[in-house]
Motif scaffolding. Structure first.
Motif, PDB file in Angstrom:
ATOM      1  N   HIS A 216       0.816  -1.210   0.000  1.00 49.19           N
ATOM      2  CA  HIS A 216       0.000   0.000   0.000  1.00 49.19           C
ATOM      3  C   HIS A 216       0.852   1.263   0.000  1.00 49.19           C
ATOM      4  O   HIS A 216       0.307   2.377   0.033  1.00 49.19           O
ATOM      5  N   GLY A 217       2.152   1.136  -0.012  1.00 54.34           N
ATOM      6  CA  GLY A 217       3.023   2.290  -0.120  1.00 54.34           C
ATOM      7  C   GLY A 217       3.145   3.110   1.140  1.00 54.34           C
ATOM      8  O   GLY A 217       3.534   4.281   1.070  1.00 54.34           O
ATOM      9  N   ARG A 218       2.839   2.522   2.306  1.00 54.26           N
ATOM     10  CA  ARG A 218       2.934   3.298   3.548  1.00 54.26           C
ATOM     11  C   ARG A 218       4.307   3.170   4.205  1.00 54.26           C
ATOM     12  O   ARG A 218       4.735   4.073   4.913  1.00 54.26           O
ATOM     13  N   TYR A 219       4.986   2.044   3.994  1.00 52.18           N
ATOM     14  CA  TYR A 219       6.244   1.805   4.685  1.00 52.18           C
ATOM     15  C   TYR A 219       7.291   1.316   3.681  1.00 52.18           C
ATOM     16  O   TYR A 219       6.969   0.716   2.652  1.00 52.18           O
ATOM     17  N   ILE A 220       8.546   1.585   4.028  1.00 48.98           N
ATOM     18  CA  ILE A 220       9.694   1.131   3.245  1.00 48.98           C
ATOM     19  C   ILE A 220      10.617   0.383   4.191  1.00 48.98           C
ATOM     20  O   ILE A 220      11.075   0.960   5.196  1.00 48.98           O
ATOM     21  N   ASN A 348      -5.621   8.105   8.556  1.00 45.87           N
ATOM     22  CA  ASN A 348      -5.629   7.822   9.995  1.00 45.87           C
ATOM     23  C   ASN A 348      -6.704   6.800  10.355  1.00 45.87           C
ATOM     24  O   ASN A 348      -6.484   5.920  11.197  1.00 45.87           O
ATOM     25  N   LEU A 349      -7.874   6.929   9.731  1.00 48.39           N
ATOM     26  CA  LEU A 349      -8.931   5.952   9.996  1.00 48.39           C
ATOM     27  C   LEU A 349      -8.540   4.567   9.480  1.00 48.39           C
ATOM     28  O   LEU A 349      -8.796   3.545  10.140  1.00 48.39           O
ATOM     29  N   LEU A 380     -16.234  -0.084   5.958  1.00 43.72           N
ATOM     30  CA  LEU A 380     -17.070  -0.199   7.157  1.00 43.72           C
ATOM     31  C   LEU A 380     -16.252   0.042   8.422  1.00 43.72           C
ATOM     32  O   LEU A 380     -16.742   0.656   9.383  1.00 43.72           O
ATOM     33  N   SER A 381     -14.992  -0.439   8.416  1.00 47.95           N
ATOM     34  CA  SER A 381     -14.142  -0.213   9.586  1.00 47.95           C
ATOM     35  C   SER A 381     -13.841   1.271   9.750  1.00 47.95           C
ATOM     36  O   SER A 381     -13.837   1.797  10.877  1.00 47.95           O
ATOM     37  N   ALA A 382     -13.593   1.974   8.646  1.00 50.32           N
ATOM     38  CA  ALA A 382     -13.343   3.415   8.734  1.00 50.32           C
ATOM     39  C   ALA A 382     -14.576   4.156   9.254  1.00 50.32           C
ATOM     40  O   ALA A 382     -14.466   5.078  10.072  1.00 50.32           O
ATOM     41  N   LEU A 383     -15.772   3.755   8.821  1.00 51.12           N
ATOM     42  CA  LEU A 383     -17.005   4.366   9.332  1.00 51.12           C
ATOM     43  C   LEU A 383     -17.177   4.072  10.813  1.00 51.12           C
ATOM     44  O   LEU A 383     -17.607   4.954  11.587  1.00 51.12           O
ATOM     45  N   LYS A 570     -13.530  20.113   5.347  1.00 44.30           N
ATOM     46  CA  LYS A 570     -12.202  19.810   4.856  1.00 44.30           C
ATOM     47  C   LYS A 570     -11.222  19.695   6.006  1.00 44.30           C
ATOM     48  O   LYS A 570     -11.399  20.302   7.055  1.00 44.30           O
ATOM     49  N   GLY A 571     -10.177  18.914   5.783  1.00 46.20           N
ATOM     50  CA  GLY A 571      -9.159  18.708   6.802  1.00 46.20           C
ATOM     51  C   GLY A 571      -9.511  17.573   7.732  1.00 46.20           C
ATOM     52  O   GLY A 571      -8.816  16.553   7.784  1.00 46.20           O
ATOM     53  N   GLN A 572     -10.594  17.714   8.474  1.00 45.42           N
ATOM     54  CA  GLN A 572     -11.077  16.696   9.396  1.00 45.42           C
ATOM     55  C   GLN A 572     -12.555  16.471   9.143  1.00 45.42           C
ATOM     56  O   GLN A 572     -13.282  17.389   8.764  1.00 45.42           O
TER      57      GLN A 572
END
Length: 962
Positions: A216-220, A348-349, A380-383, A570-572
């Motif tokens: 997912h391109g989050r970590y190297i 973040n979610l 669904l997990s993000a919600l 926007k933002g949050q």
């Protein structure tokens, strides 16, 4: 010798070996797996092989010339194409199913002298990056099959060791950020469109050996040259790269067209501010220049949308065509819903992981597509992480599923569309949680009562409430009763109008279906009708909804009770707390308590099961151990019985072998005796043949003598007749000489008789002498044979004695191990006895050699004597056959009769006889020498066997002792 390399396939869950895949003759340095998991390609320096992972069998093998070599063979993402890259910079594309060559990339320009070593492909499989021992990177467009860009890295980069694109969840697979690991241990990330250096990891002091990026391109994750493992967060390294993409449609100005130089492909990498990667040319949506309307100042400000769109004009367009263009629908929805695209907040979610309430989502909602299930689970997990009530909302998966299926490639847009739908079109849904929204259903029932009392009365008569004819349509947002095209057409109108339009659509759906609904009598029929697709024109439903929206009185109109559209901030994301918090908190607490109790129960149950499993395992192991011991005991007894049987068979076999040896020895003795008798018989037959030949010769000589005598007698008789006639004629002349002639005739007759007697006497002497000599020779031969037979018997006796001793020793060795000590004590004595026997044997052989020499001397003497006698007899026979050839003086008659040899006159004849005698002696000597050599060879073999047996007897105690 050919060495076969192989690959091992291991089950990750059970850690068991699944299969060995053999076929490579050199080490494998690359493995590529197809996206479906069905096929895999393994690559070595000389060959590439395609494997079927279902059967673990090799489908095809790619052999190439040794001078060319393979750099890499791999699958392109999201396709059935295999890309093969060779050391001569040639790149071929193959069809996976048919293995037919699809195309070949052209050769790179001669100005760029680079040999490809490393490769990388974007997730959509459209762009190929290639590099090697140079600071240039070639970018190939695989759709156009041409080189479209050459990127020049900084001068301190001399070689490229690794290339990898940085994945992004919001670029639809057209990755724009490329990670380049160079020889200095620094990995630089550049934008392939703007050629800007975004960020870099590693340093000259702490260099990177190898690196890999998470899916997912989050970590190297990087393995450093000092052996440590470093994990970098891409979000921390740069925040600019995670910015949302710019709007797809812009108001732009007409600029003069400029013709660019198509041959100028080289672009240098420059440092600068991080920018959002632009979409690739293939996936870019065509833009239109939207001219500003001069009358827009008279429209209300609320109708102005972002990106230059106007809501009123979109509604007019929608009423005219009934739906938005398919090509621009997603963009229009994003504009109508005014999605903020809060990338950081959504990340973040997502980073919080899968919510506990949706861990087993596939059990309740089984979906064939694994990808669609994962996207639904994350959404669904993000919600649920956004608001706690959504973790307990049972109809949330039904509500979100059509949007997840529509936006499965862009999870951010999917989440924000569902969140916007909940905030605006699901107002007041959660006030009676966990029950259905009674207030919303009452609004629908009031509108239906005003516009179609007959249908409502029909529902009341059959005990059908709004929870049956309205709530299934709302909780599934019509996804169960409409097709994809109908659903998209409906939500074009829903998103373009006030949130009350969705409720009016529910009433319109019932009114348009009043004919089949009035025919329904059972409750099951109503349930089936509102949960399955029906033959209904969605355009008529939409027109009816607009009619209801315009003709419904204000006192029962949902517009008065629902708020206007509000976009996400926007933002949050905004706080969502429009629900009875105490109920949700109580349910959450109860659910948490039940979950904890269940976890405790499961832990106790697991502990009991583990203890029971350990007891069962111990019992099984004990039973297996006892069974194994029993099997070992039985196997030991069986093997002991087999050993006893084998020993008995060996003893019997040895007895049979000894009997066979005795029989062979007896046969050998019989054969030797038969050979000796046959030799004697042959010699006797030869002597008899010689005697018969001599008898024939004598008879012939006697017959010739008789014929000569008869002829002489006739001649004498004729002479007598002549003399008688002459006597008559010359009686007077011959009367004086008559006495002298008679005396002379008498003397001749006497001499002839003496000669005949002498020849017969010599012949008898010759026969007697020959028989005597033959008897002596036969006696000597019999004595020699007897000695040889005695030597053989003695040797056989010794061999049998040694063999019996050895058999006895072996038997005692197998039965009694204590004999080894006694054998070690007697070893020296046996060696001394053996040495004494060998010395005695040597003496006997010396004595046998001396006797053999004496026998040869006797043979020579007998041969000389035989030659002399033969010469004498032949001479005598010759003289007897020719009595008149030589006159023997009277003084010599006695000497001739005595048998003395001539002295001077017959030397030539004696030489010839001696030569003949010497030839016969040589033949006999050769015969006896051959027999002598045969006997000596047998004696030597016997001696060697005795020495070997003695050595074995001497070595046996040491073997037994060890």
């Amino acid at each position: 010798m050919e060495i076969s390399m192989f690959l091992t396939c291991v089950e990750t869950v059970t850690k068991e070996l699944v299969s060995w895949m053999r076929g490579h003759e050199s080490s494998v340095f690359s493995i590529s797996v197809h996206g479906s998991g069905r096929y895999a390609i393994t690559t070595s320096s000389d060959t590439a092989q395609l494997w079927d992972l279902d059967t673990f069998q090799r489908k095809r093998k790619l052999n190439i010339l040794q001078s060319v070599g393979i750099q890499k063979v791999f699958f392109l993402p999201l396709s059935n194409t295999i890309l093969s890259c060779f050391k001569d910079n040639s790149i071929f594309a193959w069809e996976c199913d048919t293995l037919v060559c699809k195309y070949q990339l052209p050769a790179p320009p001669e100005s760029s002298n680079i040999l490809y070593k490393v490769f990388a492909v974007t997730r959509d499989g459209r762009i190929l990056a290639a590099g090697g021992k140079s600071n240039h990177i070639h970018l190939w467009c695989l759709e156009a099959k041409q080189l479209f860009r050459i990127i020049q890295m900084p001068t301190k980069v001399r070689a490229i060791r690794h290339l990898e694109f940085l994945p992004d969840s919001f670029d639809a697979g057209s990755n724009q950020v490329l990670g380049v690991l160079s020889q200095d241990g620094i990995m630089r990330f550049i934008n392939i469109q703007t050629c800007k250096l975004l960020f870099e990891i590693g340093s000259l002091d702490d260099g990177i050996s190898s690196s890999v990026i998470s899916p997912h391109g989050r970590y190297i994750a990087s393995v450093m040259e000092n052996g440590s493992l470093n994990i970098y967060s891409v979000q921390t390294l740069t925040k600019e790269i995670n910015k949302p993409p710019p709007p797809l449609v812009k108001v732009i100005e007409d600029l003069p067209k400029k013709k660019g130089n198509s041959g100028d492909l080289k672009v240098k990498v420059t440092s600068g501010r991080v920018r959002r990667p632009a979409r690739s040319r293939e996936s870019k949506i065509q833009t239109r220049i939207l001219k500003q309307d001069l009358t827009c100042g008279f429209e209300k400000k609320e109708n102005e949308l972002s990106d230059g769109l106007n809501k009123k004009r979109l509604q007019i367009l929608l009423k005219g065509y009934g739906e938005f263009p398919t090509k621009y629908r997603m963009f229009i929805w994003r504009s109508l819903l005014q999605l903020p695209e809060n990338q950081t907040a959504f990340s973040n979610l997502i980073d919080k992981g899968i919510h506990v309430a949706f861990l087993n989502l596939q059990k309740k909602y089984p979906i064939k597509s694994r990808k669609l299930l994962r996207v639904l689970q994350r959404t669904l997990s993000a919600l649920a992480h956004w608001s706690a009530i959504f973790s307990d909302t049972p109809y949330l998966p039904l509500l979100a599923f059509p949007f997840v299926k529509l936006f499965q490639n862009n999870q951010l847009i999917c989440f924000e569309v569902v969140a916007t739908l909940i905030i605006n079109w699901c107002q007041h849904w959660f006030e009676y949680f966990p029950n259905p929204p009674i207030n919303i259903l009452s609004m629908i029932e009031n509108v239906l009562a005003f516009h179609d009392k007959e249908l409502l009365q029909h529902f009341i008569n059959h005990d059908v409430t709004s929870q049956l004819y309205a709530w299934p349509l709302l909780e599934t947002v019509f996804s169960e009763v409409l097709t994809r095209e109908e659903w998209l057409k409906l939500f074009d109108n829903v998103f373009s109008n006030h949130p009350s339009f969705l409720l009016m659509t529910v009433v319109a759906y019932n009114i348009c279906s009043r004919a089949p609904l009035l025919n329904c009598k059972r409750k099951d029929d109503f349930e089936y009708f509102f949960h399955h697709r029906n033959n209904l024109d969605i355009s008529a439903v939409i027109r009816e909804a607009y009619r209801l929206l315009d003709t419904t009185p204000a006192d029962i109109h949902p517009d008065s009770m629902l708020d206007a559209f509000v976009a996400l901030t926007k933002g949050q994301y905004p706080v969502f707390n429009q629900y009875p918090k105490f109920i949700v908190d109580y349910q959450t607490q109860e659910r948490e308590r039940i979950r904890n109790d269940e976890l405790d129960y499961l832990r106790e149950r697991q502990a009991v099961e583990e203890m029971q499993a350990e007891v069962d395992q111990q019992r099984v192991e004990d039973e297996a151990w006892y069974q194994k011991q029993e099997l070992l005991r039985r196997a030991e007894e069986t093997r002991r019985e087999i050993l006893l049987q084998e020993e008995e068979k060996m003893i019997q076999q040895r007895q049979r072998l000894a009997a066979v040896r005795r029989e062979l020895k007896v046969k050998e003795m019989h054969l030797q005796d038969a050979a000796r008798r046959r030799l004697l018989q042959l010699q006797q037959d030869q002597r008899e043949m010689e005697l018969r030949r001599l008898d024939d010769e004598i008879e012939r000589k006697v017959h010739m003598r008789d014929r000569e005598i008869a002829a002489t007698a006739k001649d004498l008789e004729m002479r007598h007749l002549e003399l008688e006639s002459q006597k008559r004629l010359y009686e007077k002349n011959l009367s004086r000489n008559q006495e002298a002639v008679a005396k002379e005739m008498k003397e001749n007759a006497d001499a002839y008789r003496q000669k005949v007697d002498l020849e017969e006497h010599m012949f008898h002497r010759l026969i007697g002498t020959d028989q005597t000599q033959n008897q002596k020779i036969h006696k000597l031969i019999e004595e020699n044979l007897a000695k040889a037979e005695q030597a053989c018997l003695n040797t056989d006796w010794r061999i049998q004695a040694l063999h019996k001793q050895r058999c006895s020793d072996l038997h005692r060795n197998e039965c009694y191990q204590e004999i080894a000590k006694l054998l070690r004590k007697n070893r020296k004595k046996e060696i001394e006895v053996l040495n004494a026997m060998m010395e005695g044997e040597a003496k006997k052989w010396e004595e046998a050699e001396e006797k053999d020499f004496h026998l040869k001397s006797e043979k020579k003497t007998a041969a000389l004597s035989d030659a002399s006698r033969r010469w004498f007899l032949e001479k005598e026979i010759h003289d007897a056959q020719h009595p008149c050839d030589k006159v023997v003086p009277k003084g010599r008659d006695e000497e001739f009769a005595s048998g003395c040899l001539p002295r001077a006159s017959q030397l030539n004849d004696i030489s010839e006889m001696e030569s003949l005698t010497q030839i016969s002696l040589n033949q006999r000597k050769m015969h006896w020498d051959a027999m002598e050599q045969d006997l000596m060879e047998r004696a030597r073999n016997l001696r060697q066997r005795l020495i070997t047996q003695a050595q074995n007897r001497c070595q046996t105690p040491h073997l037994l002792a060890t």
